[in-house]
Write a protein that holds these residues in place. Structure first.
Motif, short mmCIF file in Angstrom:
data_model
loop_
_atom_site.label_atom_id
_atom_site.label_comp_id
_atom_site.label_asym_id
_atom_site.label_seq_id
_atom_site.Cartn_x
_atom_site.Cartn_y
_atom_site.Cartn_z
N HIS A 128 59.19 18.09 10.79
CA HIS A 128 58.05 17.21 10.97
C HIS A 128 58.36 15.88 10.31
O HIS A 128 59.19 15.78 9.42
N GLU A 129 57.67 14.83 10.73
CA GLU A 129 57.84 13.52 10.12
C GLU A 129 56.80 13.26 9.04
O GLU A 129 56.91 12.29 8.30
N ASP A 130 55.79 14.10 8.94
CA ASP A 130 54.67 13.86 8.05
C ASP A 130 54.64 14.94 6.98
O ASP A 130 54.49 16.12 7.28
N GLU A 134 54.15 19.43 6.59
CA GLU A 134 55.45 20.10 6.43
C GLU A 134 55.22 21.61 6.33
O GLU A 134 54.44 22.09 5.53
N ASP A 135 55.89 22.35 7.20
CA ASP A 135 55.79 23.81 7.22
C ASP A 135 57.20 24.35 7.06
O ASP A 135 57.97 24.42 8.01
N PHE A 136 57.56 24.72 5.83
CA PHE A 136 58.93 25.11 5.55
C PHE A 136 59.31 26.41 6.24
O PHE A 136 60.44 26.58 6.67
N VAL A 137 58.38 27.36 6.33
CA VAL A 137 58.70 28.62 6.99
C VAL A 137 59.01 28.38 8.46
O VAL A 137 60.03 28.84 8.99
N ALA A 138 58.14 27.63 9.13
CA ALA A 138 58.38 27.33 10.55
C ALA A 138 59.68 26.55 10.72
O ALA A 138 60.45 26.80 11.65
N ALA A 143 65.35 26.15 12.97
CA ALA A 143 66.80 26.03 12.83
C ALA A 143 67.49 27.36 13.13
O ALA A 143 68.54 27.41 13.78
N ALA A 144 66.87 28.46 12.69
CA ALA A 144 67.47 29.78 12.89
C ALA A 144 67.59 30.13 14.37
O ALA A 144 68.53 30.83 14.77
N ALA A 145 66.66 29.66 15.18
CA ALA A 145 66.70 30.00 16.61
C ALA A 145 67.98 29.50 17.26
O ALA A 145 68.62 30.21 18.04
N ASP A 146 68.38 28.27 16.93
CA ASP A 146 69.62 27.74 17.49
C ASP A 146 70.83 28.46 16.91
O ASP A 146 71.79 28.78 17.63
N ILE A 147 70.81 28.73 15.60
CA ILE A 147 71.92 29.42 14.95
C ILE A 147 72.12 30.80 15.57
O ILE A 147 73.25 31.22 15.87
N LYS A 148 71.04 31.52 15.78
CA LYS A 148 71.12 32.86 16.36
C LYS A 148 71.60 32.80 17.80
O LYS A 148 72.36 33.68 18.25
N GLY A 149 71.18 31.78 18.54
CA GLY A 149 71.62 31.66 19.93
C GLY A 149 73.12 31.48 20.04
O GLY A 149 73.76 32.05 20.94
N VAL A 150 73.69 30.71 19.14
CA VAL A 150 75.15 30.52 19.15
C VAL A 150 75.86 31.83 18.84
O VAL A 150 76.82 32.21 19.52
N ALA A 151 75.38 32.55 17.82
CA ALA A 151 76.00 33.83 17.48
C ALA A 151 75.90 34.82 18.64
O ALA A 151 76.86 35.55 18.94
N ALA A 179 66.74 32.28 7.19
CA ALA A 179 65.82 32.81 8.19
C ALA A 179 66.54 33.74 9.16
O ALA A 179 65.95 34.70 9.67
N VAL A 180 67.82 33.48 9.43
CA VAL A 180 68.60 34.42 10.24
C VAL A 180 68.72 35.76 9.50
O VAL A 180 68.63 36.83 10.11
#
Length: 294
Positions: A128-130, A134-138, A143-151, A179-180
């Motif tokens: 988020h820019e604000d 800010e939602d650290f869990v989300a 980020a984990a979604a992209d990392i998992k997709g590559v794996a 998160a992964v």
């Protein structure tokens, strides 16, 4: 979810104008010949980050491989992001020294750029820019979604051992790696978090507050399913002050083993250790962690 601009540019960089994303007709897989002793090769790696959608994004990725056909264990090295988002499209895969070290240990190495970074397709989705929202869990799970997709894609390649995958992340990529560990895809056996965190600025402040970041670490620990290694340099200007409290909250909540290693100061900002330092700075800690996995 910010890291130092210096750290990003020193590890990833194009000085020219931002390139266009990959065209829709680009197909997945290798797009250039191998080069150099580590068999460096550019790939487009397809991911589907949304469980309820069939939308595919191609991520700009650099692969490195040991000699021979394999199969080899796989490590993916996942980047942070700059404070100044104008540099997102000017980046390319980095971590060359770290990749060389891992290849020397017998691993295939993938260095992907997440959505909206470099030539990867899609819009940048990591933060988020604000600070008020800010939602650290989300953010960690985005980020984990992209990392998992590559794996998930690479564990189908014939040169990869699909049962031995390690996720390494730096800064935002480090928190995404945690998160992964909370929801790992098949074959992922461990996570290594270098300088992980979200919302950090070089003056030591955390967008959203240290308490929120520590609580996020605790929540990720509650969900942890894999062993983790945390490495932070003594002079990390972004998360050095909160690194131990984050780890202690995570460790107290996690059932799998988690260990913390304080690395020595590096240059004027240890947040760039994985990007810029010689791997001898962290190699013994990582080697010991890998030995405990077997």
């Amino acid at each position: 979810m910010r890291i130092g601009l210096l750290a990003l540019i020193s590890g990833l960089g194009r000085a020219a104008c931002p390139p266009l994303p990959a065209p829709p007709e680009t197909v997945a897989g290798p797009v250039a010949p191998e080069s150099g002793p580590d068999r460096a090769q550019s790939w487009w790696v397809p991911i589907r980050p949304y469980a309820n959608q069939d939308t595919t994004f191609l991520l700009e990725t650099r692969l490195y491989r040991p000699p021979g056909p394999g199969p080899f264990p796989l490590v993916t090295i996942n980047h942070g992001v700059p404070n100044d988002k104008r540099f997102l499209r000017m980046t390319e895969p980095g971590f060359e020294a770290a990749a060389h070290w891992w290849v020397g240990q017998g691993y295939v190495v993938a260095v992907p750029l997440r959505r909206g970074v470099g030539r990867s397709q899609g819009e940048f989705a990591d933060n988020h820019e604000d600070c008020t929202v800010e939602d650290f869990v989300a953010g960690a799970y985005v980020a984990a979604a992209d990392i998992k997709g590559v794996a998930a894609y690479l564990n189908q390649q014939p040169f990869v051992d699909p049962h031995h995958i390690i996720i390494v992340g730096n800064s935002v990529g480090g928190f995404g790696a945690l998160a992964v560990a909370a929801d790992p895809p098949p074959g992922v056996t461990a996570v290594i978090n270098f300088s992980g965190g979200l919302g950090g600025f070089a003056n030591g402040t955390i967008c959203g507050g240290e308490a929120s970041l520590i609580e996020t670490a605790r929540q990720l620990g509650l969900r942890a399913k894999l062993p983790t290694l945390w490495l932070y340099a003594a002079n990390d200007q972004y998360f050095g002050a909160v690194a131990r409290p984050m780890f202690e909250a995570y460790h107290a909540a996690a059932k799998p083993p988690a260990s913390f290693v304080a690395l020595p100061p590096f240059s004027y900002d240890g947040h760039a250790t994985l990007y810029r330092a010689d791997p001898t700075v962290w190699a013994s800690a990582v080697t010991a962690f890998l030995a405990r996995l077997h």
